[in-house]
Design a protein around this motif. Structure first.
Motif, PDB file in Angstrom:
ATOM      1  N   SER B 141      -8.904   3.458   3.118  1.00 37.73           N
ATOM      2  CA  SER B 141      -7.501   3.064   3.024  1.00 37.73           C
ATOM      3  C   SER B 141      -6.965   2.831   4.425  1.00 37.73           C
ATOM      4  O   SER B 141      -7.425   3.446   5.386  1.00 37.73           O
ATOM      5  N   ASP B 143      -3.832   3.430   4.806  1.00 41.22           N
ATOM      6  CA  ASP B 143      -2.745   4.417   4.804  1.00 41.22           C
ATOM      7  C   ASP B 143      -3.303   5.782   5.202  1.00 41.22           C
ATOM      8  O   ASP B 143      -4.444   6.109   4.882  1.00 41.22           O
ATOM      9  N   GLN B 188      -0.249   8.260  -2.513  1.00 40.28           N
ATOM     10  CA  GLN B 188       0.499   7.072  -2.089  1.00 40.28           C
ATOM     11  C   GLN B 188      -0.403   6.027  -1.420  1.00 40.28           C
ATOM     12  O   GLN B 188       0.051   4.932  -1.087  1.00 40.28           O
ATOM     13  N   LYS B 190      -3.115   3.179  -0.652  1.00 37.66           N
ATOM     14  CA  LYS B 190      -3.702   2.016  -1.319  1.00 37.66           C
ATOM     15  C   LYS B 190      -5.111   1.806  -0.768  1.00 37.66           C
ATOM     16  O   LYS B 190      -5.357   2.045   0.421  1.00 37.66           O
TER      17      LYS B 190
END
Lengths: 329, 329
Positions: B141, B143, B188, B190
């Motif tokens: 990810s 993130d 949260q 992605k």
């Protein structure tokens, strides 16, 4: 005795070491009987590989803290270059400024603290906690000021471009003529906490033999500093960085030329004429002694000014303090 | 043949090196006839001294790029520690994670690019431009996901506190019992660009012998990844990181215990039961072959699983691909 000095890098740092040696060893001053505050130039600071580098503050800190590379006068003794070698392997830019591994640790601590919101003053104090330089080292400002140099460039619009001082100094060795030298951000900068008080409340203010344009000059460009120097009761004594028409070290001649000035002890004193009370020049410039400079009442004294070793440098510091005492009488 | 692997650090990197060796040398595959995509765990990433460190991505990059410290399996070969020694002299915290000089250059390039707004995917691709690992290395990810470990602490409110995975792993050597292991930010997060497609479009998906909780487990925790594994047409083949009831390397037992699981090849397969098609276990776990695991149709094959050298590791990779071929028939 409260002594305040405005300083750049190598020349300033070496002078300050001589000053401390004189105060502690020759003069026999008790540790609490004197306090030296150094207002350091931050206009040649630069961000490299995401690291905030403050060359002049570090040179002073390393020199007075016993960690400097003696031969070159800046950077760390016993330095290694593992990081730099790898950055080059990645093709990281810029590739013309090499940071040593030991030095990088300083920049990592500084950058992390700045990113956490500490001011450069606070960061500098934290770094000095380790180095114990024996002076209070203040950045001239906590606000960013960066010296840029305008050079000719046929490919640029208008035929000129501005580059960071370090690129001109380190990459181009100041060999490309500087058309103008700009202290970007200076007009908006505030003096760091303690800077103006250190000038106003001093018993003596010293200008070590630092570059008059890109070191002392940028400190003078911080709003309020010049006024404080004009207003202080302390005699302001300078040591000429120009000896016999040439800089003792560095490339001050290239900077003075950019200002349309000749490279002379007289021309440099002229830059300080509105606040300078005493001016030490080298014996090779003895003709200036007793003469008027820029119509200002500056007492010019000639003596050997080459800082060939610590003893000679302590002698110069003694000469500066003697002149201050004489002027104060 | 498109092969996609989910990987943690040392175990994953060594397996992947064996896989590439098998494909290139034994199998004699032409360079363009196979493509390996690695989805790397980023949940043990940590910011140290302002530098963003991605231990698992770097271990894969250094191992496959020929720069790894062979003995320890992570970090750079011929490493030096000039920066770390100086950071210690400054008293910089944390002092329990030592970064080498060569390694720091990687983190400087990464941190600077991230601060400029590049994604971790873009940064990883840029770093791999130098290392040419022979695989497409994707972070799970872009993130931030950070594994935290809840441990007992009498002084903390509620008697427990959460610490970064690296503090538990490196400072505490996973010897303090983990009450819970949390992937902070996972919900949260992605999947990075290309991650889901690499799973969906693969011919084979491999789970190297990486930590099932803090490496593979955190990748599975990124929303969408588990569904992609359930939905892919490719057989998903895992290599057990547990041999004869103990981790081959690392401290997976401490992580499995935190989940209330026993340290066994069977228990690990149970974590993957919803998508796993084939499971390689060591000969010491041969009793599992042919048995049902967690009621799922997983084909279990026993073979030597100790990656004692590159040849043995290539053999294991061959075993995994053979099993995939068999299951695909």
């Amino acid at each position: 005795m409260r002594i305040t000095a405005l300083a750049g890098g190598v020349g300033g740092a070496r002078f300050l070491r001589g000053l401390l040696t004189y105060l502690k060893q020759r003069h026999g001053a008790a540790p609490g009987s004197f306090a030296v505050t150094v207002i350091g130039n931050t206009a040649d600071d630069i961000t490299l590989h995401g690291l905030r580098v403050c060359p002049d503050l570090d040179t002073i800190m390393y020199t007075l803290g016993g960690g400097v590379h003696e031969g070159q006068g800046w950077g760390r003794a016993d330095e290694t270059f593992g990081v730099a070698t790898e950055l080059a392997a990645y093709g990281a830019q810029p590739d013309w400024f090499t940071l040593g591994d030991r030095d990088i640790a300083t920049h990592l601590v500084r950058t992390q603290m700045l990113n956490l919101g500490y001011t450069l003053s606070q960061v500098t104090a934290a770094l000095c906690d380790r180095w114990q330089p024996g002076v209070t080292l203040l950045p001239m400002s906590d606000d960013p000021v960066e010296t840029h140099v305008v050079i000719d460039d046929e490919t640029a619009e208008g035929g000129q471009k501005a580059i960071h001082f370090q690129e001109w100094w380190v990459r181009l060795h100041a060999k490309v003529p500087a058309r103008r030298i700009l202290a970007v951000g200076a007009e908006q900068a505030k003096p760091a906490p303690g800077v103006l008080d250190a000038i106003r409340d001093a018993d003596v203010v010293l200008l070590p033999p630092s570059n008059p344009v890109v070191s002392i000059g940028t400190i003078l460009g911080v709003p309020g500093v010049r006024d404080a120097l004009r207003g202080t009761r302390a005699p302001v004594i300078g040591i000429s960085p120009i000896v016999g028409g040439a800089p003792v070290r560095g490339m001050a001649d290239a900077c003075l030329t950019a200002l349309g000035l000749e490279t002379s002890a007289e021309a440099v004193a002229g830059l300080y004429a509105d606040f300078l009370k005493g001016w030490l020049v080298d014996d090779s410039d003895a003709h200036l002694a007793g003469q008027s400079i820029a119509g200002a009442p500056i007492e010019v004294v000639a003596r050997p000014l080459i800082m060939r070793d610590l003893a000679a440098t302590a002698d110069i510091a003694e000469g500066a303090l003697d002149l201050a005492r004489h002027l104060g009488e």
